[in-house]
Motif scaffolding. Sequence first.
Motif, short mmCIF file in Angstrom:
data_model
loop_
_atom_site.label_atom_id
_atom_site.label_comp_id
_atom_site.label_asym_id
_atom_site.label_seq_id
_atom_site.Cartn_x
_atom_site.Cartn_y
_atom_site.Cartn_z
N THR A 85 0.83 -1.20 0.00
CA THR A 85 0.00 0.00 0.00
C THR A 85 0.87 1.26 0.00
OG1 THR A 85 -0.07 0.14 2.41
CG2 THR A 85 -1.77 -1.21 1.34
N PHE A 86 0.23 2.37 -0.29
CA PHE A 86 0.90 3.67 -0.25
C PHE A 86 1.38 3.97 1.17
CE2 PHE A 86 0.26 8.51 -0.48
CZ PHE A 86 1.56 8.71 -0.89
N LEU A 87 0.56 3.63 2.15
CA LEU A 87 0.93 3.87 3.54
C LEU A 87 2.18 3.08 3.93
CD1 LEU A 87 0.36 5.10 6.29
CD2 LEU A 87 -1.17 3.19 6.77
N GLU A 88 2.22 1.83 3.50
CA GLU A 88 3.40 1.01 3.81
C GLU A 88 4.65 1.63 3.19
OE1 GLU A 88 5.25 -3.46 3.06
OE2 GLU A 88 3.28 -2.96 2.25
N ALA A 89 4.52 2.16 1.99
CA ALA A 89 5.67 2.80 1.34
C ALA A 89 6.13 4.02 2.13
CB ALA A 89 5.30 3.21 -0.09
N MET A 90 5.20 4.85 2.57
CA MET A 90 5.55 6.05 3.33
C MET A 90 6.25 5.71 4.64
SD MET A 90 2.50 8.86 2.90
CE MET A 90 1.28 7.86 3.75
N ILE A 91 5.73 4.70 5.33
CA ILE A 91 6.31 4.33 6.62
C ILE A 91 7.67 3.65 6.42
CG2 ILE A 91 6.01 2.92 8.69
CD1 ILE A 91 4.14 5.35 8.47
N SER A 92 7.74 2.71 5.48
CA SER A 92 8.98 1.96 5.27
C SER A 92 10.11 2.86 4.78
CB SER A 92 8.74 0.82 4.26
OG SER A 92 7.77 -0.09 4.73
N GLU A 93 9.77 3.84 3.94
CA GLU A 93 10.77 4.74 3.39
C GLU A 93 11.01 5.97 4.26
OE1 GLU A 93 12.64 4.45 0.61
OE2 GLU A 93 11.88 2.43 0.20
N ASN A 94 10.28 6.04 5.38
CA ASN A 94 10.46 7.16 6.32
C ASN A 94 10.25 8.51 5.64
OD1 ASN A 94 10.93 8.30 8.82
ND2 ASN A 94 13.15 8.33 8.58
#
Length: 228
Positions: free
Chosen positions: A178-187
Motif C-alpha cells: 500500500t501507499f501507507l506502507e511505502a511512506m512508513i517503510s521509506e520514512n
Amino acid sequence: MNSSEISRENILSRLQQTARVFQKDSKNFTLHEGCSFDEGIRWTAEEKVLRLKSMMEEVHTEVHLCTEDSWIITLCSVLKQKKISKLLYGAKTGLAQELGKLKQDSPEMIPELIDYKDPIEESKNLLFEIDAAITTTRGGIAETGSLILWATPDEPRLMSLVPPIHIAVLNASEIYSTFLEAMISENWSSQMPTNALLISGPSKTADIEQTLVYGIHGCKELVVLVLK
C-alpha cells in the motif's frame, strides 16, 4: 514563508503525525478525523509483482518481468521495437553505469544516450527532440498499480512527463502493498522530497467528448521493467 513553503510544512507535519500514530497501532489507525486507514493488506512478494503488473496493464502500461541478468536484453528489445534513436537519461545514477557499459561493449545495441544535465530553460528544444527517457524509481504500490518517482537534480520530473515514451526500471523488492506502507517503510516523514510522483500509466484525458483517451499529451507510452 510563502504559500508553497507553508503547504510543504503542512504535508510534512501530517506525515510525521502518521508515523507517530503508526508506531502505536500498526494495524488500524486514524490520520485525522474521518480518514481511517487499514494496514491489514499484506501480499507476498510474488503477489505484489503480479498485482502491480495487472493493475498497470489495465491502464495501458507495458510491463516486462525481468531478472537481474536479463533486463538489459529486454531493454534492448524494447528500444529496437519502438525505434528509439535518442534516449534521455541521468548520467549520475547507478542505471547510467549499466547503460554506459552496454554502450561501450555493444554500441550497436543501444541508441544515442543524452544526459539531462542543463536547466529547463536551456533544455526545452532538447526535451522535445528526444524519443524516450529512462529513469529509476523509488518503488511501486501494488494496491493501486503505481510507480513512485522522486525527482532529483539527476532525474528531474520532466524526464517522465515530456518525452513520448517513458521507460522506468523498478526493483521487485521495492514494491509495497500500500501507499501507507511505502511512506512508513521509506520514512517519508523525515525526508519528504520537493516532488513525489505517483505514475500508473501514460497520459490520458477525458476532455474530448467525455471519452477517455490515452496518449494525447505528454508521455504517450509507459514501459516498466520489473527486476525480480
